[in-house]
Design a protein around this motif. Structure first.
Motif, PDB file in Angstrom:
ATOM      1  N   LYS B 187       0.842  -1.198   0.000  1.00 23.86           N
ATOM      2  CA  LYS B 187       0.000   0.000   0.000  1.00 23.86           C
ATOM      3  C   LYS B 187       0.879   1.251   0.000  1.00 23.86           C
ATOM      4  O   LYS B 187       2.051   1.196   0.349  1.00 23.86           O
ATOM      5  N   TRP B 191      -1.424   5.742   2.701  1.00 25.69           N
ATOM      6  CA  TRP B 191      -2.357   4.777   3.289  1.00 25.69           C
ATOM      7  C   TRP B 191      -1.786   4.239   4.606  1.00 25.69           C
ATOM      8  O   TRP B 191      -2.492   4.137   5.607  1.00 25.69           O
ATOM      9  N   ASN B 192      -0.482   3.927   4.594  1.00 33.25           N
ATOM     10  CA  ASN B 192       0.139   3.398   5.811  1.00 33.25           C
ATOM     11  C   ASN B 192       0.158   4.437   6.929  1.00 33.25           C
ATOM     12  O   ASN B 192      -0.051   4.109   8.093  1.00 33.25           O
ATOM     13  N   GLY B 194      -2.013   6.815   7.233  1.00 33.03           N
ATOM     14  CA  GLY B 194      -3.418   6.879   7.653  1.00 33.03           C
ATOM     15  C   GLY B 194      -3.764   5.730   8.583  1.00 33.03           C
ATOM     16  O   GLY B 194      -4.385   5.919   9.634  1.00 33.03           O
ATOM     17  N   ARG B 195      -3.341   4.541   8.224  1.00 28.00           N
ATOM     18  CA  ARG B 195      -3.642   3.383   9.073  1.00 28.00           C
ATOM     19  C   ARG B 195      -3.007   3.558  10.450  1.00 28.00           C
ATOM     20  O   ARG B 195      -3.644   3.291  11.479  1.00 28.00           O
ATOM     21  N   TYR B 291      -7.054   6.122   4.237  1.00 25.11           N
ATOM     22  CA  TYR B 291      -7.209   4.820   4.876  1.00 25.11           C
ATOM     23  C   TYR B 291      -8.687   4.501   5.130  1.00 25.11           C
ATOM     24  O   TYR B 291      -9.163   3.397   4.820  1.00 25.11           O
ATOM     25  N   SER B 294     -10.540   3.544   2.100  1.00 23.87           N
ATOM     26  CA  SER B 294     -10.199   2.210   1.601  1.00 23.87           C
ATOM     27  C   SER B 294     -10.994   1.118   2.320  1.00 23.87           C
ATOM     28  O   SER B 294     -11.170   0.027   1.798  1.00 23.87           O
TER      29      SER B 294
END
Lengths: 150, 424
Positions: B187, B191-192, B194-195, B291, B294
């Motif tokens: 990813k 995204w990471n 955000g996670r 994130y 998704s």
């Protein structure tokens, strides 16, 4: 459609569409010009009246929803045709600039003084928050409410 | 002989259980320190801490009744009783002024206070445990530079046996996973990031994930929707009920302003979340949005494809209810694609009206959406004093039928009663 309302101690009948906001009926049909049209969206408080003693925006209250609840306008606060203590305090403190918001301010403040006859400045400010004044006479309004509470 | 062996064995097992139980619940005390001088605070670290505190929504729970941020004392009703948030200003007597950074880190990671007592998981250390050392350091620096506020916190009011703190050790054994997140190489970096923020300091799942009978988040139903202070925290995964699918761009705008043209206004406990995220960096809010988006991507529930545009004709509605809707609601919530000064959407776009339960719709009608004094935003007057409960009940049913194709709500009256009990 004929709808019965209880306004300022009297039973009234108005002939209007049931979705009509109470404010329009008060002003246009019952010639009570205390409550004002400000925003029409329940944002400013110029239209404030009492509904069973509770300060309410009359511009977002359709007459179909009033039922048998008692409506009081600025005119309904008069005592023997004269301004009541709070109304007189607003006059004495000259708490208005353009004056458009003042009827709503008086109605809002009256509900505070009934529940809490000697409010602190902070309690007054908190209670009056829903009502807006564009001219900036808040200091005068605060003085008037304190004078009435003295 | 045999009996003796059994008895001895049983005693042995019991002793091991007691000792390991003690080991589990016993934590050393960190010696008290004098609060660090805020004059020496590194501005860059302080700024990062401020941003992370906003993302963590810390001031929402840790607020005093007087409004002093971080001074604590806010009551948090839980199914297990009432918990009062702690004072996290550097006050020596009533706050965390004597806490070293190591003590603070242990609280964030392991849910243990400076003196070694278990902290209740209303403090979401099951999420905060994922924060990096650098981020915990920044938060510590930021909090220790706040004005010390003396505020004595009332004792928690929890049901037996949960009022016995060592019980929390068992909860942690079952539900606390202290491992840091491993980046997902497949990813994007955004995204990471955000996670990391969502699963960690942001603790979004604390509300948006359903909880089990012991009050822990159900890992297998992450983001399937939960509850928060009587409000419904809508699902963020493929169970989303949004009339329009959320894109990352829309989410970023909504999260930092509390409003989006196609989704409406944040309300209830989400209001403070969006106010805080308005203070976070745009980059981090975009990462959070990426994130979260998704989680529901590809849901495309066909049932949501075409919400009725100008409303369904509703049979059997008392004329009075339609009149109340027209006079009280439709002036702002029109179907003309015009949000007006109150930023009110056509209810065909409203998630609250589409949710399985009526909790949010009822609460918004009763309490309205308070105007912001610091930024433009949506506004709705509270109708709790304007309309009667019966009128609101009929109105909610009418709006549900007119603006969705979902089954009628059966919980409207209960939700009104519950909300009124809580002061709406």
């Amino acid at each position: 459609m004929t709808i019965a309302l209880h306004v300022n101690g009297a039973s009234r009948e108005v002939n209007a569409d049931p979705s009509t906001p109470l404010l329009y009926v008060l002003r246009n049909d019952l010639a009570l010009h205390g409550p004002k049209f400000g925003c029409g969206l329940g944002q400013c408080g110029a239209c404030t009246v009492h509904l069973d003693g509770r300060a309410t925006f009359s511009c977002v209250l359709p007459i179909a929803a009033v039922g048998d609840r008692k409506v009081t306008t600025l005119e309904g606060l008069l005592e023997d045709g004269k301004p009541n203590k709070l109304q007189q305090a607003f006059i004495d403190e000259q708490a208005a600039q353009c004056g458009y918001c003042i009827a709503g301010m008086v109605m809002r403040a009256q509900t505070l003084l009934r529940a809490n006859p000697h409010p602190t400045d902070e309690e007054i400010k908190q209670h009056m928050r829903p009502n807006l004044c564009r001219c900036g006479t808040h200091a005068g309004i605060l003085r008037a409410i304190k004078r009435a509470a003295a | 002989m045999r009996l003796r062996a059994i008895v001895l064995g049983a005693i042995g097992v019991l002793l091991v259980a007691i000792v390991s139980g003690l080991a589990l619940t016993w934590h050393p005390t960190f010696p008290p320190i004098s609060p660090p001088s805020s004059a020496a605070t590194d501005e860059r670290v302080f700024g990062l801490g401020a941003e992370l505190a906003a993302i963590g929504n810390c001031n929402d729970c840790h607020v005093a009744n007087s409004g002093t941020p971080y001074a604590g004392g806010r009551s948090l009703p839980t199914p297990f009783g009432t918990i009062y948030s702690s004072n996290i200003t550097p006050d020596v007597a009533t706050g965390i002024g004597t806490w070293s950074e190591a003590a603070f880190r242990r609280a964030m990671r392991d849910g243990v206070d400076r003196e070694g007592r278990e902290l209740y998981p209303a403090f979401p250390y099951d999420h905060f445990t994922k924060a990096t050392d650098d981020d915990v350091h920044a938060l510590y620096v930021y909090l220790m530079a706040q004005p010390a506020a003396r505020n004595v916190i009332p004792p928690n009011d929890l049901k037996f046996p949960l009022n016995f703190r060592p019980m929390v050790a068992g909860w942690k054994l079952l539900f606390l996973r202290e491992a840091q997140l491993e980046p997902d190489r497949g990813k994007s970096a955004e995204w990471n990031r955000g996670r990391y923020l969502v699963e960690g300091l942001g603790h979004c799942g604390a509300c948006h994930t359903p909880r089990n009978i012991l009050g822990a988040e159900e890992r297998n139903s992450a983001y399937a929707g939960g509850t928060a202070e009587g409000w419904n925290a809508p699902p963020l995964n493929s169970y989303t009920v949004a009339a329009q699918p959320w894109t990352a761009k829309q989410l970023a705008e909504y999260l930092s302003t509390g409003w989006h043209r196609l989704h409406g206004a944040a309300a209830g406990p989400m209001t403070d979340v969006t106010r805080n995220l308005g203070r976070a960096s745009q980059q981090d809010v975009r990462a959070i949005a990426t994130y979260i988006a998704s989680l529901s991507s590809g849901s495309g529930n066909p049932k949501q494809a075409a919400p009725p545009k100008a409303g369904n004709p509703v049979a059997d509605t008392p004329a009075e209810v339609a009149a109340i809707y027209d006079g009280a609601c439709a002036n702002c919530h029109n179907d003309r694609n015009d949000v007006g000064p109150s930023k009110a959407l056509s209810l065909t776009l409203s998630s609250a009206v589409r949710e399985a339960g009526s909790a949010n719709a009822v609460r918004v009608v009763l309490e309205g959406i308070p105007a912001r004094s610091d930024a433009p935003g949506a506004y709705m007057p509270p109708f709790g004093g304007i309309l009667t409960d019966q009128q609101i009940e009929l109105l909610a049913a009418y709006v549900r039928a007119r603006y969705t194709d979902q089954s009628p709500w059966t919980d409207i009256r209960q939700e009104i009663t519950k909300a009124r009990k809580n002061g709406s």
